[in-house]
Design a protein around this motif. Structure first.
Motif, mmCIF file in Angstrom:
data_model
loop_
_atom_site.group_PDB
_atom_site.id
_atom_site.type_symbol
_atom_site.label_atom_id
_atom_site.label_comp_id
_atom_site.label_asym_id
_atom_site.label_seq_id
_atom_site.Cartn_x
_atom_site.Cartn_y
_atom_site.Cartn_z
ATOM 1 N N UNK A 21 0.792 -1.274 0.094
ATOM 2 C CA UNK A 21 0.134 0.149 0.084
ATOM 3 C C UNK A 21 0.897 1.135 -0.023
ATOM 4 N N UNK A 22 0.682 2.079 -0.955
ATOM 5 C CA UNK A 22 1.517 3.344 -1.030
ATOM 6 C C UNK A 22 0.695 4.483 -0.640
ATOM 7 N N UNK A 23 1.008 5.048 0.291
ATOM 8 C CA UNK A 23 0.511 6.318 0.629
ATOM 9 C C UNK A 23 1.329 7.562 0.756
ATOM 10 N N UNK A 24 0.955 8.829 0.502
ATOM 11 C CA UNK A 24 1.641 9.674 0.558
ATOM 12 C C UNK A 24 1.436 10.409 1.835
ATOM 13 N N UNK A 25 2.324 10.941 2.434
ATOM 14 C CA UNK A 25 2.414 11.443 3.577
ATOM 15 C C UNK A 25 1.969 12.967 3.481
ATOM 16 N N UNK A 26 1.045 13.460 4.372
ATOM 17 C CA UNK A 26 0.402 14.706 4.315
ATOM 18 C C UNK A 26 1.629 15.918 4.845
ATOM 19 N N UNK A 27 1.971 16.765 3.994
ATOM 20 C CA UNK A 27 3.009 17.897 4.602
ATOM 21 C C UNK A 27 2.405 18.421 5.679
ATOM 22 N N UNK A 28 3.653 18.711 6.655
ATOM 23 C CA UNK A 28 3.072 19.332 7.923
ATOM 24 C C UNK A 28 2.797 20.490 8.014
ATOM 25 N N UNK A 29 3.056 21.405 7.042
ATOM 26 C CA UNK A 29 2.493 22.701 6.779
ATOM 27 C C UNK A 29 1.137 22.770 6.504
ATOM 28 N N UNK A 30 0.642 21.744 5.672
ATOM 29 C CA UNK A 30 -0.661 21.837 5.238
ATOM 30 C C UNK A 30 -1.860 21.143 6.267
ATOM 31 N N UNK A 31 -1.070 20.654 7.226
ATOM 32 C CA UNK A 31 -1.933 19.764 8.181
ATOM 33 C C UNK A 31 -3.131 20.609 8.684
ATOM 34 N N UNK A 32 -2.662 21.981 9.304
ATOM 35 C CA UNK A 32 -3.823 22.756 9.999
ATOM 36 C C UNK A 32 -4.671 23.209 8.685
ATOM 37 N N UNK A 33 -4.509 23.417 7.619
ATOM 38 C CA UNK A 33 -5.479 23.906 6.754
ATOM 39 C C UNK A 33 -6.193 22.801 6.300
ATOM 40 N N UNK A 34 -5.955 21.536 6.090
ATOM 41 C CA UNK A 34 -6.604 20.424 5.807
ATOM 42 C C UNK A 34 -7.552 20.025 7.072
ATOM 43 N N UNK A 38 -14.392 23.814 0.231
ATOM 44 C CA UNK A 38 -13.655 23.172 1.262
ATOM 45 C C UNK A 38 -13.054 21.929 1.045
ATOM 46 N N UNK A 39 -14.101 21.279 0.132
ATOM 47 C CA UNK A 39 -13.895 19.726 0.028
ATOM 48 C C UNK A 39 -12.865 19.762 -1.220
ATOM 49 N N UNK A 40 -12.843 20.758 -2.274
ATOM 50 C CA UNK A 40 -11.874 20.993 -2.929
ATOM 51 C C UNK A 40 -10.442 21.170 -2.516
ATOM 52 N N UNK A 41 -10.154 22.292 -1.773
ATOM 53 C CA UNK A 41 -9.198 22.562 -0.833
ATOM 54 C C UNK A 41 -8.616 21.194 -0.226
ATOM 55 N N UNK A 42 -9.458 20.789 0.569
ATOM 56 C CA UNK A 42 -8.832 19.403 1.239
ATOM 57 C C UNK A 42 -8.347 18.368 0.409
ATOM 58 N N UNK A 43 -9.007 18.129 -0.806
ATOM 59 C CA UNK A 43 -8.454 17.123 -1.581
ATOM 60 C C UNK A 43 -7.207 17.565 -2.419
ATOM 61 N N UNK A 44 -7.076 18.782 -2.838
ATOM 62 C CA UNK A 44 -5.944 19.039 -3.562
ATOM 63 C C UNK A 44 -4.658 19.486 -2.577
ATOM 64 N N UNK A 45 -4.799 19.669 -1.285
ATOM 65 C CA UNK A 45 -3.934 19.707 -0.505
ATOM 66 C C UNK A 45 -3.527 18.039 0.156
#
Length: 108
Positions: A6-19, A63-70
């Motif tokens: 299973x390949x997962x991308x990590x969420x960048x730490x800078x984007x975590x709060x925005x997500x 907000x769904x778009x922003x969350x998905x793109x980040x």
């Protein structure tokens, strides 16, 4: 033996709060959309407030778009988010339509 990877991308730490915030706002704005739509349909609010409900739906979709793109979601997840946004738009309409139809059938 075949191993499943299973390949997962990590969420960048800078984007975590925005997500996190955009995910929370999806629920808040979606609740406002459904609440205002329902209140207008049962005559608790004036009809001129209906565009306000649709504005909250647009904020939910953004907000769904922003969350998905980040989160750099895949193609399938992006399509699922679009279907969820459209489903949120149409679900109160379908519920009100069915309720109105049943009310008319039982009244006569």
């Amino acid at each position: 033996m075949i191993e499943e990877v299973i390949m997962r991308q990590d969420i960048p730490l800078d984007d975590f709060l925005t997500i996190f915030v955009s995910s929370a706002l999806v629920m808040v704005f979606g609740g406002f959309y459904v609440g205002i739509y329902t209140a207008v349909k049962v005559n608790l609010l004036k009809k001129w407030t209906m565009p306000l409900a649709y504005m909250f739906w647009m904020l939910t979709a953004y907000c769904l778009y922003l969350m998905g793109s980040l989160m750099h979601v895949g193609e399938f997840t992006a399509k699922a988010l679009v279907v969820a946004a459209i489903g949120l738009l149409l679900l109160p309409h379908a519920v009100y339509f069915m309720q109105h139809r049943v009310h008319e059938e039982n009244e006569h």
